[in-house]
Design a protein around this motif. Structure first.
Motif, PDB file in Angstrom:
ATOM      1  N   GLU A 263      -5.450  -2.834 -10.969  1.00  0.00           N
ATOM      2  CA  GLU A 263      -6.024  -3.022  -9.638  1.00  0.00           C
ATOM      3  C   GLU A 263      -4.930  -3.144  -8.579  1.00  0.00           C
ATOM      4  OE1 GLU A 263      -6.891  -5.113 -12.220  1.00  0.00           O
ATOM      5  OE2 GLU A 263      -8.816  -4.148 -12.698  1.00  0.00           O
ATOM      6  N   GLU A 264      -3.866  -3.858  -8.927  1.00  0.00           N
ATOM      7  CA  GLU A 264      -2.750  -4.015  -7.996  1.00  0.00           C
ATOM      8  C   GLU A 264      -2.050  -2.681  -7.767  1.00  0.00           C
ATOM      9  OE1 GLU A 264      -0.149  -6.239  -5.461  1.00  0.00           O
ATOM     10  OE2 GLU A 264      -2.158  -6.562  -6.255  1.00  0.00           O
ATOM     11  N   LYS A 265      -1.878  -1.891  -8.821  1.00  0.00           N
ATOM     12  CA  LYS A 265      -1.275  -0.568  -8.683  1.00  0.00           C
ATOM     13  C   LYS A 265      -2.120   0.314  -7.771  1.00  0.00           C
ATOM     14  CE  LYS A 265       1.100  -0.233 -13.106  1.00  0.00           C
ATOM     15  NZ  LYS A 265       1.186   0.477 -14.376  1.00  0.00           N
ATOM     16  N   GLU A 266      -3.423   0.267  -7.954  1.00  0.00           N
ATOM     17  CA  GLU A 266      -4.321   1.080  -7.134  1.00  0.00           C
ATOM     18  C   GLU A 266      -4.271   0.639  -5.671  1.00  0.00           C
ATOM     19  OE1 GLU A 266      -7.011   4.040  -6.145  1.00  0.00           O
ATOM     20  OE2 GLU A 266      -5.744   3.759  -7.913  1.00  0.00           O
ATOM     21  N   ARG A 267      -4.237  -0.672  -5.441  1.00  0.00           N
ATOM     22  CA  ARG A 267      -4.139  -1.190  -4.074  1.00  0.00           C
ATOM     23  C   ARG A 267      -2.849  -0.714  -3.415  1.00  0.00           C
ATOM     24  NH1 ARG A 267      -1.615  -4.699  -1.231  1.00  0.00           N
ATOM     25  NH2 ARG A 267      -0.423  -5.540  -2.967  1.00  0.00           N
ATOM     26  N   MET A 268      -1.742  -0.750  -4.158  1.00  0.00           N
ATOM     27  CA  MET A 268      -0.455  -0.307  -3.628  1.00  0.00           C
ATOM     28  C   MET A 268      -0.458   1.196  -3.345  1.00  0.00           C
ATOM     29  SD  MET A 268       1.994  -2.634  -6.050  1.00  0.00           S
ATOM     30  CE  MET A 268       3.532  -1.977  -5.485  1.00  0.00           C
ATOM     31  N   ARG A 269      -1.087   1.977  -4.239  1.00  0.00           N
ATOM     32  CA  ARG A 269      -1.159   3.422  -4.041  1.00  0.00           C
ATOM     33  C   ARG A 269      -1.968   3.763  -2.799  1.00  0.00           C
ATOM     34  NH1 ARG A 269      -4.211   7.427  -4.358  1.00  0.00           N
ATOM     35  NH2 ARG A 269      -5.986   6.320  -5.189  1.00  0.00           N
ATOM     36  N   LYS A 270      -3.099   3.059  -2.621  1.00  0.00           N
ATOM     37  CA  LYS A 270      -3.933   3.299  -1.435  1.00  0.00           C
ATOM     38  C   LYS A 270      -3.182   2.927  -0.159  1.00  0.00           C
ATOM     39  CE  LYS A 270      -8.474   2.927  -3.522  1.00  0.00           C
ATOM     40  NZ  LYS A 270      -9.716   2.157  -3.609  1.00  0.00           N
ATOM     41  N   SER A 271      -2.442   1.835  -0.188  1.00  0.00           N
ATOM     42  CA  SER A 271      -1.651   1.431   0.977  1.00  0.00           C
ATOM     43  C   SER A 271      -0.586   2.478   1.283  1.00  0.00           C
ATOM     44  CB  SER A 271      -0.979   0.081   0.727  1.00  0.00           C
ATOM     45  OG  SER A 271      -1.926  -0.926   0.571  1.00  0.00           O
ATOM     46  N   TYR A 272       0.061   2.983   0.255  1.00  0.00           N
ATOM     47  CA  TYR A 272       1.074   4.028   0.434  1.00  0.00           C
ATOM     48  C   TYR A 272       0.454   5.281   1.040  1.00  0.00           C
ATOM     49  CZ  TYR A 272       4.023   7.965  -0.796  1.00  0.00           C
ATOM     50  OH  TYR A 272       4.740   9.123  -0.748  1.00  0.00           O
ATOM     51  N   GLU A 273      -0.684   5.708   0.510  1.00  0.00           N
ATOM     52  CA  GLU A 273      -1.344   6.911   1.022  1.00  0.00           C
ATOM     53  C   GLU A 273      -1.760   6.725   2.473  1.00  0.00           C
ATOM     54  OE1 GLU A 273      -1.485   9.828  -0.334  1.00  0.00           O
ATOM     55  OE2 GLU A 273      -0.637   9.196  -2.249  1.00  0.00           O
ATOM     56  N   TRP A 274      -2.224   5.535   2.819  1.00  0.00           N
ATOM     57  CA  TRP A 274      -2.629   5.263   4.194  1.00  0.00           C
ATOM     58  C   TRP A 274      -1.417   5.334   5.131  1.00  0.00           C
ATOM     59  CZ3 TRP A 274      -1.471   1.123   7.535  1.00  0.00           C
ATOM     60  CH2 TRP A 274      -2.181   1.143   8.724  1.00  0.00           C
TER      61      TRP A 274
END
Length: 52
Positions: free
Chosen positions: A32-43
């Motif tokens: 979940e933390e990895k996904e949150r970080m990936r979404k933040s990066y993409e944004w």
């Protein structure tokens, strides 16, 4: 012109011990933390504009 990169200092004593302990006890992050970080990066990538 960029300055040359200095040599990495060598750690001794307690600093070296603390560094080695942290390197051997790496904490894994959750999916979940990895996904949150990936979404933040993409944004951030989507709103960034760089002139090339």
């Amino acid at each position: 012109m960029a300055r040359p990169i200095a040599e990495t200092p060598i750690l001794y004593g307690e600093d070296a011990t603390r560094f080695m302990q942290r390197m051997h006890n790496v904490q894994k992050i959750s999916a979940e933390e990895k996904e949150r970080m990936r979404k933040s990066y993409e944004w951030m990538k989507s709103i960034s504009t760089f002139a090339f």
